[in-house]
Write a protein that holds these residues in place. Sequence first.
Motif, PDB file in Angstrom:
ATOM      1  N   TRP A   1      34.681   1.441  -1.440  1.00  0.00           N
ATOM      2  CA  TRP A   1      33.766   1.603  -0.317  1.00  0.00           C
ATOM      3  C   TRP A   1      32.848   2.790  -0.580  1.00  0.00           C
ATOM      4  CZ3 TRP A   1      34.003  -1.344   4.302  1.00  0.00           C
ATOM      5  CH2 TRP A   1      35.069  -2.255   4.352  1.00  0.00           C
ATOM      6  N   GLY A   2      31.601   2.664  -0.190  1.00  0.00           N
ATOM      7  CA  GLY A   2      30.684   3.781  -0.368  1.00  0.00           C
ATOM      8  C   GLY A   2      29.247   3.335  -0.213  1.00  0.00           C
ATOM      9  N   HIS A   3      28.364   3.975  -0.964  1.00  0.00           N
ATOM     10  CA  HIS A   3      26.942   3.641  -0.905  1.00  0.00           C
ATOM     11  C   HIS A   3      26.290   4.159  -2.178  1.00  0.00           C
ATOM     12  CE1 HIS A   3      23.241   2.454   1.121  1.00  0.00           C
ATOM     13  NE2 HIS A   3      23.942   2.142   2.194  1.00  0.00           N
ATOM     14  N   GLY A   4      25.173   3.567  -2.519  1.00  0.00           N
ATOM     15  CA  GLY A   4      24.349   4.060  -3.606  1.00  0.00           C
ATOM     16  C   GLY A   4      23.029   4.530  -3.046  1.00  0.00           C
ATOM     17  N   GLY A   5      22.268   5.214  -3.860  1.00  0.00           N
ATOM     18  CA  GLY A   5      20.980   5.671  -3.380  1.00  0.00           C
ATOM     19  C   GLY A   5      20.023   5.969  -4.507  1.00  0.00           C
ATOM     20  N   GLY A   6      18.767   5.622  -4.285  1.00  0.00           N
ATOM     21  CA  GLY A   6      17.747   5.922  -5.271  1.00  0.00           C
ATOM     22  C   GLY A   6      16.518   6.495  -4.613  1.00  0.00           C
ATOM     23  N   ILE A   7      15.939   7.464  -5.244  1.00  0.00           N
ATOM     24  CA  ILE A   7      14.656   8.021  -4.841  1.00  0.00           C
ATOM     25  C   ILE A   7      14.025   8.523  -6.138  1.00  0.00           C
ATOM     26  CG2 ILE A   7      15.532  10.340  -4.340  1.00  0.00           C
ATOM     27  CD1 ILE A   7      13.658  10.309  -1.822  1.00  0.00           C
ATOM     28  N   HIS A   8      12.794   8.901  -6.128  1.00  0.00           N
ATOM     29  CA  HIS A   8      12.077   9.253  -7.353  1.00  0.00           C
ATOM     30  C   HIS A   8      12.952  10.068  -8.317  1.00  0.00           C
ATOM     31  CE1 HIS A   8       9.157   8.623  -4.169  1.00  0.00           C
ATOM     32  NE2 HIS A   8       8.216   8.420  -5.074  1.00  0.00           N
TER      33      HIS A   8
ATOM     34  N   ALA B   1       0.833  -1.204   0.000  1.00  0.00           N
ATOM     35  CA  ALA B   1       0.000   0.000   0.000  1.00  0.00           C
ATOM     36  C   ALA B   1       0.868   1.254   0.000  1.00  0.00           C
ATOM     37  CB  ALA B   1      -0.931  -0.011   1.216  1.00  0.00           C
ATOM     38  N   PHE B   2       1.956   1.221   0.749  1.00  0.00           N
ATOM     39  CA  PHE B   2       2.879   2.359   0.767  1.00  0.00           C
ATOM     40  C   PHE B   2       3.511   2.547  -0.605  1.00  0.00           C
ATOM     41  CE2 PHE B   2       6.998   4.369   1.360  1.00  0.00           C
ATOM     42  CZ  PHE B   2       6.714   5.413   2.236  1.00  0.00           C
ATOM     43  N   GLN B   3       3.901   1.453  -1.230  1.00  0.00           N
ATOM     44  CA  GLN B   3       4.504   1.528  -2.554  1.00  0.00           C
ATOM     45  C   GLN B   3       3.562   2.189  -3.559  1.00  0.00           C
ATOM     46  OE1 GLN B   3       5.846  -2.290  -3.855  1.00  0.00           O
ATOM     47  NE2 GLN B   3       7.458  -2.454  -2.333  1.00  0.00           N
ATOM     48  N   GLU B   4       2.316   1.781  -3.553  1.00  0.00           N
ATOM     49  CA  GLU B   4       1.358   2.325  -4.512  1.00  0.00           C
ATOM     50  C   GLU B   4       1.122   3.813  -4.261  1.00  0.00           C
ATOM     51  OE1 GLU B   4      -1.117   2.885  -7.614  1.00  0.00           O
ATOM     52  OE2 GLU B   4       0.204   1.170  -7.215  1.00  0.00           O
ATOM     53  N   LYS B   5       1.037   4.183  -3.008  1.00  0.00           N
ATOM     54  CA  LYS B   5       0.743   5.569  -2.646  1.00  0.00           C
ATOM     55  C   LYS B   5       1.924   6.490  -2.897  1.00  0.00           C
ATOM     56  CE  LYS B   5      -1.342   8.213   1.149  1.00  0.00           C
ATOM     57  NZ  LYS B   5      -1.883   8.108   2.533  1.00  0.00           N
ATOM     58  N   VAL B   6       3.131   5.987  -2.661  1.00  0.00           N
ATOM     59  CA  VAL B   6       4.321   6.835  -2.686  1.00  0.00           C
ATOM     60  C   VAL B   6       5.140   6.674  -3.960  1.00  0.00           C
ATOM     61  CG1 VAL B   6       6.508   7.290  -1.521  1.00  0.00           C
ATOM     62  CG2 VAL B   6       4.437   6.944  -0.180  1.00  0.00           C
ATOM     63  N   PHE B   7       5.226   5.461  -4.495  1.00  0.00           N
ATOM     64  CA  PHE B   7       6.049   5.204  -5.673  1.00  0.00           C
ATOM     65  C   PHE B   7       5.233   4.943  -6.932  1.00  0.00           C
ATOM     66  CE2 PHE B   7       8.727   3.317  -2.167  1.00  0.00           C
ATOM     67  CZ  PHE B   7       9.534   4.427  -2.041  1.00  0.00           C
ATOM     68  N   GLY B   8       3.973   4.622  -6.767  1.00  0.00           N
ATOM     69  CA  GLY B   8       3.128   4.285  -7.906  1.00  0.00           C
ATOM     70  C   GLY B   8       2.250   5.437  -8.343  1.00  0.00           C
TER      71      GLY B   8
ATOM     72  N   PRO C   1      21.881  24.963  -8.369  1.00  0.00           N
ATOM     73  CA  PRO C   1      21.434  24.475  -9.677  1.00  0.00           C
ATOM     74  C   PRO C   1      21.022  23.008  -9.603  1.00  0.00           C
ATOM     75  CG  PRO C   1      23.822  24.437  -9.571  1.00  0.00           C
ATOM     76  CD  PRO C   1      23.360  25.019  -8.271  1.00  0.00           C
ATOM     77  N   ASN C   2      20.061  22.639 -10.414  1.00  0.00           N
ATOM     78  CA  ASN C   2      19.669  21.235 -10.508  1.00  0.00           C
ATOM     79  C   ASN C   2      19.079  20.985 -11.883  1.00  0.00           C
ATOM     80  OD1 ASN C   2      16.512  21.128 -10.464  1.00  0.00           O
ATOM     81  ND2 ASN C   2      17.021  22.574  -8.810  1.00  0.00           N
ATOM     82  N   SER C   3      19.048  19.742 -12.279  1.00  0.00           N
ATOM     83  CA  SER C   3      18.300  19.352 -13.469  1.00  0.00           C
ATOM     84  C   SER C   3      17.036  18.666 -12.991  1.00  0.00           C
ATOM     85  CB  SER C   3      19.123  18.412 -14.351  1.00  0.00           C
ATOM     86  OG  SER C   3      19.360  17.198 -13.673  1.00  0.00           O
ATOM     87  N   ARG C   4      16.075  18.498 -13.846  1.00  0.00           N
ATOM     88  CA  ARG C   4      14.822  17.867 -13.458  1.00  0.00           C
ATOM     89  C   ARG C   4      15.042  16.383 -13.197  1.00  0.00           C
ATOM     90  NH1 ARG C   4      12.513  21.857 -11.619  1.00  0.00           N
ATOM     91  NH2 ARG C   4      10.474  20.783 -11.643  1.00  0.00           N
ATOM     92  N   ALA C   5      14.144  15.792 -12.413  1.00  0.00           N
ATOM     93  CA  ALA C   5      14.191  14.362 -12.110  1.00  0.00           C
ATOM     94  C   ALA C   5      12.956  13.712 -12.711  1.00  0.00           C
ATOM     95  CB  ALA C   5      14.231  14.143 -10.606  1.00  0.00           C
ATOM     96  N   TYR C   6      13.135  12.526 -13.314  1.00  0.00           N
ATOM     97  CA  TYR C   6      12.056  11.908 -14.084  1.00  0.00           C
ATOM     98  C   TYR C   6      11.788  10.470 -13.644  1.00  0.00           C
ATOM     99  CZ  TYR C   6      13.056  15.863 -17.157  1.00  0.00           C
ATOM    100  OH  TYR C   6      13.276  17.124 -17.649  1.00  0.00           O
ATOM    101  N   SER C   7      10.521  10.087 -13.703  1.00  0.00           N
ATOM    102  CA  SER C   7      10.122   8.739 -13.320  1.00  0.00           C
ATOM    103  C   SER C   7       8.985   8.250 -14.205  1.00  0.00           C
ATOM    104  CB  SER C   7       9.664   8.718 -11.860  1.00  0.00           C
ATOM    105  OG  SER C   7       9.225   7.427 -11.480  1.00  0.00           O
TER     106      SER C   7
ATOM    107  N   TYR D   1       7.142  11.217 -16.015  1.00  0.00           N
ATOM    108  CA  TYR D   1       6.672  12.288 -15.152  1.00  0.00           C
ATOM    109  C   TYR D   1       7.847  13.062 -14.553  1.00  0.00           C
ATOM    110  CZ  TYR D   1       2.324   9.575 -15.284  1.00  0.00           C
ATOM    111  OH  TYR D   1       1.213   8.891 -15.697  1.00  0.00           O
ATOM    112  N   ASP D   2       7.653  14.358 -14.417  1.00  0.00           N
ATOM    113  CA  ASP D   2       8.618  15.188 -13.700  1.00  0.00           C
ATOM    114  C   ASP D   2       8.335  15.024 -12.209  1.00  0.00           C
ATOM    115  OD1 ASP D   2       9.889  17.344 -12.329  1.00  0.00           O
ATOM    116  OD2 ASP D   2       9.989  18.492 -14.189  1.00  0.00           O
TER     117      ASP D   2
END
Length: 381
Positions: free
Chosen positions: A330-337, A147-154, A238-244, A255-256
């Motif tokens: 060594w490090g980390h990765g990350g993803g968000i919308h 339900a969280f996935q659909e509401k937040v990522f879907g 400065p930033n560029s747009r993020a797309y999903s 979508y932007d």
Amino acid sequence: MPAARTVRTLLAVGLVAGITVAALAAPAAAAPPAEPSHAATQQALDATVAEGVPGAVAQARDGKARWVGTAGERKGSDRFRVGSITKTFTATVLLQLQAEGRLDLDDPVEKWLPGVVRGHGHDGRKITVRQLLNHTSGIYSYTEDPAFQEKVFGSGFLQHRYDTWTPKQLVAVATAHEPDFAPGSSWNYSNTNFVLAGMVVEKVTGRPYGKAIENRIVKPLKLRATSAPGTDSRMPEPNSRAYSKLSNETGGPTYDVTELNPSIAGAAGEMVSDANDLQTFYRALLKGRLLPAAEMKEMTSTVQVSPDLPGVGYGLGLMRQKLSCGKEVWGHGGGIHGSHSEAQATRDGERSLAANLNADWTGDTQKLIEAEFCGTAPAKR
């Protein structure tokens, strides 16, 4: 988020591009080490855009030398949402607090957050702060809740993108499910762990976890592009747009998703930075500028992620991986919308890479890592 678990769930707070288990697994016979090549890294950036990512940016350092590469609609100075790279910042603060004698990583979570981790078999009395940081707590990840996935990522994202989520709400989503396993008996990446870690920081310091990061890391290192925005949905310039695509499919509309309330991620993945600041942070961390030797040893003591990934280990908010050429980073990765990021460095902190793709449905940052540290250009199609 796809139901199938891939290595991308090790690195992301939400939807990220498809890094597969095979991509991170060490090959049966490692290729001979090759000299790192920024030319190979640029080729990997160009290939990423050719695969459909609107824009890609990478920065690398070798000693004092710095290189910046872009492809598509990107600038080298772009700021972006770093997703789960936030976890290394959060873990660093907790290790600093331990070094100061203000907490012990082997304290039960219940000591600092009484009654918070309860329900459906979850029990904060049996889980330590350390187990939050190395993902051995067994706590269910709230980002796996359908339900969280659909509401937040879907499809629900467009309606709910500005909603505020409190850490307690996110934990409640998790504890409505049964634990993944008994504390300390296995390993599984859970974003709930670091939401709780941020709550512990706040309980110990009496201030928001983001303020602790600002005072203890951002200001001392003079990270001018780095912040924990809390509930602020805007992206700094400065930033560029993020797309999903807001789905598991590569087809359909784009979508932007640049603006969103990052409280959906909190201390597990809300931060904003740029490639230059991320390298400064990881290089300082690995060179011992942020933690005493004893705490650095704890941070880099890893647990096995999976038998299928013999070259990958997870420490305290920090991941180790062995590349195809035998080199270790060594490090980390990350993803968000609409944002997929990487920050990696050699153990001595001398060579580093930070990169970002402004899409979450395609692109492979592992190719950028291999290109930079091993000089391996992506295969031509």
